[in-house]
Write a protein that holds these residues in place. Structure first.
Motif, mmCIF file in Angstrom:
data_model
loop_
_atom_site.group_PDB
_atom_site.id
_atom_site.type_symbol
_atom_site.label_atom_id
_atom_site.label_comp_id
_atom_site.label_asym_id
_atom_site.label_seq_id
_atom_site.Cartn_x
_atom_site.Cartn_y
_atom_site.Cartn_z
ATOM 1 N N GLN B 130 0.758 -1.075 0.104
ATOM 2 C CA GLN B 130 0.048 0.099 0.081
ATOM 3 C C GLN B 130 0.864 1.148 -0.077
ATOM 4 O O GLN B 130 0.813 2.238 -0.716
ATOM 5 N N GLY B 133 1.970 2.313 -3.144
ATOM 6 C CA GLY B 133 0.957 2.534 -4.170
ATOM 7 C C GLY B 133 0.569 1.590 -5.141
ATOM 8 O O GLY B 133 0.170 1.987 -6.300
ATOM 9 N N LEU B 134 0.705 0.208 -4.765
ATOM 10 C CA LEU B 134 0.243 -0.864 -5.615
ATOM 11 C C LEU B 134 -1.052 -1.505 -5.088
ATOM 12 O O LEU B 134 -1.106 -1.555 -3.730
ATOM 13 N N SER B 135 -1.990 -2.212 -5.731
ATOM 14 C CA SER B 135 -2.936 -2.814 -5.012
ATOM 15 C C SER B 135 -2.765 -4.076 -4.782
ATOM 16 O O SER B 135 -2.051 -4.825 -5.360
ATOM 17 N N GLN B 150 6.762 -0.403 -12.033
ATOM 18 C CA GLN B 150 6.101 -0.981 -11.028
ATOM 19 C C GLN B 150 6.996 -2.043 -10.463
ATOM 20 O O GLN B 150 6.895 -2.274 -9.100
ATOM 21 N N ARG B 153 8.746 -0.392 -7.751
ATOM 22 C CA ARG B 153 7.725 -0.492 -6.365
ATOM 23 C C ARG B 153 7.811 -1.487 -5.767
ATOM 24 O O ARG B 153 7.839 -1.512 -4.302
ATOM 25 N N GLU B 183 5.858 10.911 -6.653
ATOM 26 C CA GLU B 183 5.234 9.804 -5.706
ATOM 27 C C GLU B 183 6.281 9.025 -5.224
ATOM 28 O O GLU B 183 5.930 8.977 -3.635
ATOM 29 N N MET B 187 6.640 9.403 -1.026
ATOM 30 C CA MET B 187 6.084 8.259 -0.047
ATOM 31 C C MET B 187 7.351 8.140 0.948
ATOM 32 O O MET B 187 6.945 7.773 2.015
#
Ligand code: ADP
Ligand code: MG
Lengths: 265, 289
Positions: B130, B133-135, B150, B153, B183, B187
């Motif tokens: 989270q 920023g990934l689901s 991605q 991340r 972002e 974070m």
């Protein structure tokens, strides 16, 4: 990079040995390797040893660096020595160790075999110490040129060699980088039971393969984009030319060879 | 945790023709809880310096202290594993360290190496995913099917899941698009504030150093070149230019305004909009008198 491994590592320099045409060096080493097996007297060994150690001296690469780098090989040399000393039964008995007789022939045999081995390793590692991988492959391509007549893919072979050589340092850096990253995530590559250590290799190998494949793909694409199509009609950026130096050195080497044959028994 | 370097020197491949002194005479102290930016030209020794923070490198000379841990050339055994549990390192291009079949397993790798319980690992997987920023419905996918950003991340989530006290970031946003860069930096900054971390950020972006750091270390040729609060460091434009570094555009603009129009505006992390309004009012105010 692994600092304790000298074999295969290029040390830049400006000595005569560095500046020789790589074909000269490869040919000399090729014949040296053969000649070493012809030596059988004190004088002939002395000549070859002087030649090898002298060449190392000329390169200005510290001998201590080379000797330390040959660490893994020392073990084999010493092992060979003792093997021969205990197994050969020729000549007179010199003395006994724990009632095990040591013969004079055995001592000579042990020394000469391990000296041969040492000379071979020293001379061949000097090739890679003083020659960039690229010039080595260029030289091999040029020396194998006659085989092209037999449709042997000399150029392709040389290209494969130079690409692999080119990527060895890259892969080593990558290995170091990834093992550091995984060590930071708590992997211990150095201690623990063997089974655990084997398992620790996976997080290292998978990323290495992934990046090696990606690199290969990118390289192929870049080569294609620039119209690469094999050896036919391709010119070289650096032509190999024999200079006076090469002829002098070859002449000197022939003298050494003659000396070895004259002093043989 | 407090970090301190005491006259640290590091030499790569000592006693060989490849011997290279990567850092030398390095001394500084980073108080616990601060956000430090390390800046310097390529090859100035930044990456070498931060690899001392979790014992990947041991100083050739001098001492590095991180909390209660001490790294010193002649000291035999420091408990490196315990140190590494406390210090999370995000390397340059961390996506290269991904190797598991699923994102879930890859994020779990760090914590499970440190013996964190299964339940706790599950909690950490979700919270770190989270944070970056990934689901959560991506958990079962392979990390190799993702886009570059991605993957980055996921790799960062893998470090965050160790829940370290010290976060070391080596150019964590290099090669990302500008939005992704902001972002990710936001974070890290939020995380720093929320968890009270000590953060060491290696960066080429002077803007990031100005925006996020409360202390700057400038390195050159392996040595300390300058240190201080970002505003103090960036005031010295000539000195920075001399080692190939730039000053953030905003600082440069304010300096120019002061030099040429005699308008002085102290920089307090105002947004561009606020600055524009301020300058506007000052200009008008100046014109009316
Ligand atoms: N593994 C290594 N072996 C030898 N030299 C290295 C190694 N890693 C870095 N160096 C050298 O150390 C110096 C500092 O490198 P580095 O710490 O990576 O700088 P930065 O991160 O500031 O770009 C560079 O000159 C680099 O070539
Ligand atoms: Mg770096």
């Amino acid at each position: 990079m692994n600092s304790s491994m000298v074999i295969g590592q290029y040390v830049p320099g400006k000595s005569i040995v560095h500046e020789l045409d790589p074909r000269t060096k490869i040919s000399i080493i090729f014949f040296f390797v053969i000649i070493v097996f012809f030596a059988n007297s004190f004088m002939s060994y002395l000549l070859l040893t002087l030649f090898a150690v002298g060449s190392v001296f000329i390169t200005r690469i510290p001998l201590s660096f080379i000797v330390k780098g040959l660490k893994p090989v020392w073990f084999i040399i010493i092992f060979t020595f003792f093997l021969h000393v205990f197994m050969t039964k020729e000549g007179n008995i010199l003395f006994t160790i724990f009632s095990y007789p040591i013969y004079s022939g055995a001592l000579i045999q042990g020394i000469s075999i391990s000296l041969r081995f040492f000379l071979l390793i020293l001379v061949t590692s000097m090739l890679t110490l003083t020659t960039t991988p690229i010039s080595i492959t260029d030289a091999i391509e040029s020396l194998l040129d006659p085989l092209k007549k037999l449709r042997f893919p000399v150029h392709e072979l040389a290209l494969m060699m130079s690409i692999s050589l080119r990527f060895i340092p890259t892969l080593m850096q990558e290995t170091e980088k990834i093992s550091k990253a995984q060590a930071s995530r708590g992997v211990d590559f150095r201690s623990g039971p063997i089974k655990e250590r084997m398992k620790a290799i996976v997080p290292l190998l998978v990323p290495l393969f992934v990046s090696a494949f990606k690199r290969a793909e990118e390289l192929a694409m870049a080569m294609e984009a620039r119209g690469y199509q094999g050896g036919e009609g391709r010119t070289k950026l650096r032509e190999l030319v024999l200079t006076k130096k090469d002829y002098y050195v070859i002449a000197f080497f022939i003298l050494v060879i003659t000396g070895v044959f004259l002093t043989r028994q | 945790m407090e970090i301190s370097f005491d006259d640290v020197k590091y030499i790569y491949q000592p006693n060989s023709p490849f011997e290279h002194r990567a850092i030398d005479n390095l001394s500084f102290t980073i108080p616990s809880g601060s956000f430090v930016a390390v800046i310097g030209h390529t090859g100035s020794g930044k990456s070498t310096m931060i690899q001392h923070l979790n014992g990947l490198l041991i100083p050739t000379h001098g001492e590095v202290r991180v909390g209660d841990f001490s790294l010193k050339a002649d000291r035999k055994k420091t408990n490196l594993k315990a140190l590494r549990e406390q210090v999370g390192v995000v390397f340059q291009y961390p996506e290269h360290q991904l190797f598991e079949e699923t994102i879930q397993k890859d994020i779990a790798f760090g914590p499970s190496n440190f013996g964190v319980s299964e339940e706790e690992i599950q909690r950490r997987i979700h919270s770190s995913l989270q944070a970056v920023g990934l689901s959560s419905d991506m958990l079962e996918r392979s990390p190799f099917d993702l886009s570059g950003g991605q993957m980055r991340r996921v790799a960062i989530a893998g470090v965050l899941a160790m829940e370290p006290n010290v976060l070391v970031l080596d150019e964590p946003t290099a090669g990302l698009d500008p939005k992704g860069q902001r972002e990710i930096m936001d974070m890290f900054h939020d995380l720093h504030e929320d968890k009270g971390l000590t953060t060491v950020l290696v960066t080429h972006s002077m803007e990031d150093a100005l925006a996020y750091a409360d202390y700057c270390i400038v390195m050159d040729h392996g040595e300390m070149y300058m240190q201080g609060k970002p505003l103090e460091v960036f005031r010295q434009k000539e000195a920075l230019n001399a080692v190939g570094l730039e000053v953030p555009e905003i600082i440069e603009l304010l300096a120019k305004l002061e030099a040429e129009l005699d308008i002085s505006i102290p920089y307090e992390k105002q947004s561009l909009q606020e600055l524009a309004t301020l300058i506007n009012s000052k200009l008008k105010g100046g014109a009316s008198t």
